[in-house]
Structures are given as C-alpha cells and as structure tokens.
Scaffold this active site. Structure first.
Site, PDB file in Angstrom:
ATOM      1  N   LYS A  11       0.828  -1.223   0.000  1.00  9.65           N
ATOM      2  CA  LYS A  11       0.000   0.000   0.000  1.00  9.65           C
ATOM      3  C   LYS A  11       0.855   1.264   0.000  1.00  9.65           C
ATOM      4  O   LYS A  11       0.520   2.254  -0.631  1.00  9.65           O
ATOM      5  CB  LYS A  11      -0.931  -0.014   1.209  1.00  9.65           C
ATOM      6  N   ASP A  70      11.722  -3.289  -7.882  1.00  8.48           N
ATOM      7  CA  ASP A  70      12.310  -4.036  -6.789  1.00  8.48           C
ATOM      8  C   ASP A  70      13.240  -3.061  -6.112  1.00  8.48           C
ATOM      9  O   ASP A  70      14.017  -2.354  -6.758  1.00  8.48           O
ATOM     10  CB  ASP A  70      13.049  -5.283  -7.259  1.00  8.48           C
ATOM     11  N   SER A  71      13.106  -2.991  -4.825  1.00  2.24           N
ATOM     12  CA  SER A  71      13.848  -1.952  -4.125  1.00  2.24           C
ATOM     13  C   SER A  71      14.311  -2.483  -2.788  1.00  2.24           C
ATOM     14  O   SER A  71      13.854  -3.529  -2.326  1.00  2.24           O
ATOM     15  CB  SER A  71      12.944  -0.737  -3.924  1.00  2.24           C
TER      16      SER A  71
END
Ligand code: IMP
Length: 197
Positions: A11, A70-71
C-alpha cells in the site's frame, strides 16, 4: 499512456507510485485490484532480476504494459545487506518493525561515521509486445541509532537522508517523492514514456 498495471500489493508503494505517475497514465491498476494476481517468487540475486521477473508475470497475467519495482536498503557496513532481502530481513512475512529491529541490532557496533547506506530502486517496464526496459534510482544516507518520524514505510524511520537533517519518515510524501530512489527511477521512466509518444 492509457493503461498500466503496477505489480505490487504494498500500500505504501502504491500510494507513492500513483503520485509519481500523475498526468502520465490514464488508468493505473495494481496487483491489489486482483484476487488471483500471481505471487512472483522473488528469488533473483539482484534488484534487476526480481523487477524484470515481476513485470513479465504482471504483463502476461493482465495483457497490459506492466511496471514492477524491486527496491531495498543497501548498507555499506553490512556488505550490502539487507539488499534484495530487505522485505524479509527478519524472516518471511516480517513486519516493518521487526525488520527495523534487526537492522538496528546488526548495526549496533557500527559507529556513526561508518553507517552509510543507500535506498536503491530498479524499475522494470515490460509490454505484451516484448519491450523490456530498466530504470534505476538511488538515494544515499546514514542509518540512525533509533527510529525518527511517522511517514513513509519500511526502513524510512531509520534512514537519515544525505543533505537533509531529517529521516525519510520525517519527510512528507511530496518531499520524499522529490528525492527518493523510487522517484528517481520513475522520473527516468517518465522521460522514456514521453519519447515513446
Ligand atoms: P520489494 O517490495 O521486494 O521491492 O521490497 C522492498 C523492501 O525494501 C520493503 O519492504 C522495505 O522493507 C524496503 N524499502 C524499499 N523502498 C523503501 C522505501 O522507500 N522506504 C523504506 N523502505 C523501503
């Protein structure tokens, strides 16, 4: 661009990404809008591999152009950990609080001058007709000794942003989106999409 699917259920990320795509895409949907959205196994050794895998699966599932990020957090003194394991540093399904506690424990004996770190974001854009593009963003800072601030998500309260006297969680959404790793990757994506029009 008309439709785009964002391959995340997070979220906090969806909120940031909607703001970052404002004015660029007519309709942004996300994995959270589909009960049967496939769960990608993030088993890549790099942010690039994981982002591409997620975007490919999302595009295949939806038939739409897909974006996946992608972190994670890369801490110098921890040889780059938690890196691709950022979301599950304290175990699969771990809460942000548990991950932050583990980070503080691992950094316990690291002095202030050696607490350099970076948030890294790799964004993969994949379309049903085979386009695949990667965009990378990076913001540097230092790991704090205790949490500061209420905004954001993940490791934000423990990350003092270089050039600011505040943690990422002390910056509001607008300020975070002006400097963050995700914002930088999205700005590159925005530029790219404009050239496609
Ligand atoms: P991903 O969903 O596999 O990309 O995992 C990202 C994880 O890295 C998140 O669950 C957070 O723990 C961390 N992370 C990534 N971006 C941020 C950020 O902007 N703030 C704080 N933590 C982040």
């Amino acid at each position: 661009m008309k439709n785009l699917i964002v391959a995340t259920r997070n979220k906090g990320k969806i909120l940031e990404i909607n703001a970052l795509l404002a004015g660029l895409v007519d309709q942004v949907s996300s994995a959270a809008d589909f009960a049967d959205f496939p769960e990608t196994v993030e088993d890549g050794a790099t942010f690039e591999e994981n982002a591409l895998k997620k975007a490919r699966e999302a595009s295949r599932f939806s038939g739409l152009p897909a974006l996946a990020d992608d972190s994670g957090l890369v801490v110098d003194a921890l040889e780059g950990r938690p890196g691709v394991f950022s979301a599950r540093y304290a175990g699969v399904g771990a809460s942000d609080t548990a991950n932050n506690e583990r980070l503080l424990r691992e950094c316990q004996s690291v002095p202030k001058e050696h607490r350099q770190a970076a948030f890294v974001c790799v964004l993969a854009f994949v379309t049903p007709d085979g386009v695949e593009q990667l965009f990378t963003g990076r913001v540097t800072g230092r790991i704090l000794f205790e949490a500061r601030g209420e905004a954001g998500f993940g490791y934000d309260p423990l990350f003092l942003v270089d050039g600011f006297e505040r943690s990422m969680a002390e910056l509001g959404l607008a300020e975070k989106n002006a400097v963050s790793h995700r914002a930088q990757a999205f700005n590159k994506f925005r530029e790219y999409i404009k050239t496609m029009k």
